[in-house]
Design a protein around this motif. Sequence first.
Motif, PDB file in Angstrom:
ATOM      1  N   ASN A  68      33.872  51.339  42.917  1.00  0.00           N
ATOM      2  CA  ASN A  68      34.577  50.125  43.332  1.00  0.00           C
ATOM      3  C   ASN A  68      34.980  50.167  44.802  1.00  0.00           C
ATOM      4  N   ASN A 126      33.591  47.465  47.528  1.00  0.00           N
ATOM      5  CA  ASN A 126      34.465  46.584  48.299  1.00  0.00           C
ATOM      6  C   ASN A 126      33.964  46.440  49.731  1.00  0.00           C
ATOM      7  N   ARG A 163      37.671  38.223  47.294  1.00  0.00           N
ATOM      8  CA  ARG A 163      37.499  39.497  46.601  1.00  0.00           C
ATOM      9  C   ARG A 163      37.945  40.654  47.498  1.00  0.00           C
ATOM     10  N   ASN A 197      41.048  42.929  46.409  1.00  0.00           N
ATOM     11  CA  ASN A 197      40.741  44.307  46.036  1.00  0.00           C
ATOM     12  C   ASN A 197      41.238  45.314  47.065  1.00  0.00           C
ATOM     13  N   SER A 198      41.329  44.897  48.325  1.00  0.00           N
ATOM     14  CA  SER A 198      41.807  45.804  49.363  1.00  0.00           C
ATOM     15  C   SER A 198      43.322  45.969  49.332  1.00  0.00           C
ATOM     16  N   GLY A 212      44.228  45.839  44.680  1.00  0.00           N
ATOM     17  CA  GLY A 212      43.331  46.829  44.088  1.00  0.00           C
ATOM     18  C   GLY A 212      43.341  48.177  44.775  1.00  0.00           C
ATOM     19  N   GLY A 230      40.396  48.783  47.176  1.00  0.00           N
ATOM     20  CA  GLY A 230      39.149  48.563  46.457  1.00  0.00           C
ATOM     21  C   GLY A 230      38.909  49.485  45.289  1.00  0.00           C
ATOM     22  N   ASP A 239      38.945  46.919  40.731  1.00  0.00           N
ATOM     23  CA  ASP A 239      38.388  45.578  40.893  1.00  0.00           C
ATOM     24  C   ASP A 239      39.285  44.591  40.153  1.00  0.00           C
ATOM     25  N   ALA A 293      39.683  41.458  41.319  1.00  0.00           N
ATOM     26  CA  ALA A 293      39.210  40.116  41.641  1.00  0.00           C
ATOM     27  C   ALA A 293      38.341  39.527  40.531  1.00  0.00           C
ATOM     28  N   LYS A 324      31.403  38.595  41.568  1.00  0.00           N
ATOM     29  CA  LYS A 324      30.742  39.443  42.557  1.00  0.00           C
ATOM     30  C   LYS A 324      29.326  38.938  42.783  1.00  0.00           C
ATOM     31  N   GLY A 344      42.096  46.304  35.181  1.00  0.00           N
ATOM     32  CA  GLY A 344      41.953  47.013  36.443  1.00  0.00           C
ATOM     33  C   GLY A 344      41.567  48.460  36.295  1.00  0.00           C
TER      34      GLY A 344
END
Length: 276
Positions: free
Chosen positions: A70, A74, A99, A103-104, A107, A110, A113, A115, A122, A262
């Motif tokens: 993941n 990202n 995303r 995710n950054s 998440g 990244g 995930d 998103a 994706k 997640g």
Amino acid sequence: MSFSLLRMMLFFGVLSLGGCATGPNPKDPWEPWNRSMYEFNEVLDKAALKPVAKGYRKVVPPPVRGGVTNFFSNFRDVTVAVNNLLQLKIGNALSDVGRVVLNSTVGLFGVFDVATPLGLEKHNEDFGQTLGYWGMASGPYLVLPLLGPSTVRDSVGLVGDYFTDPEFYIFDGDALGWAVFGTRIVNLRANLLEAEEVFEQAAIDRYAFLRDAYLQRRLNLIHDGNPPAGTGGEDGAQRRKSLRELEEELGIEDAPAAAPDGTVAPDSPAPSESPR
């Protein structure tokens, strides 16, 4: 050769997989060169990368491997966003940006995930697809040393993919950069070990199957899964079974993926555990 350029070359050269027997392909006029490069890449993979990937898969727990996947995915979403924008797919580009932001942050850089469960799908785009979208012909099939399966058009597109990948800007120091880059390659190779089972069971001419599967997949990606009716590749060959269809027939599951909460689900049992 600079550190960044060498990493750019190795980034796309994870391995070459195999396949089943197919006939001559008019998109492969350089077949003698390509076969020799395929064998060269296979030797390197069997001697170095595959054993390391097997050890990595044995030692690193599935949730951790999923988080690593993941994390690097990202980065890839940045390149995807740029190419969706260049293809005027504005909605998809905005989704890709969303995303990366989610995710950054939520998440944790990244690793999770978050998103996808929120409805931000994706996508899969690159500069080779963008060139094809705007009408550039694929050119002959081409296998490059270390870099594996490609075409003339996709080889040009790899340059754009490299310069839009945040990894090569964030981790630019020699020691840290190589460590992060090496982890990315080994993790990717480990995720392909199960897919290799497809080729082991179906293989007669591994080179020919990989070539035809690569060309078919690229055509599908450029046309977003809806290639022109009656075509199985840009050479007009009859459509062959996709890698996904072969995996489903053999009961081989995907690499670890993030669950809706997640977390990353553990690997599903598989019979055993695989190009530029």
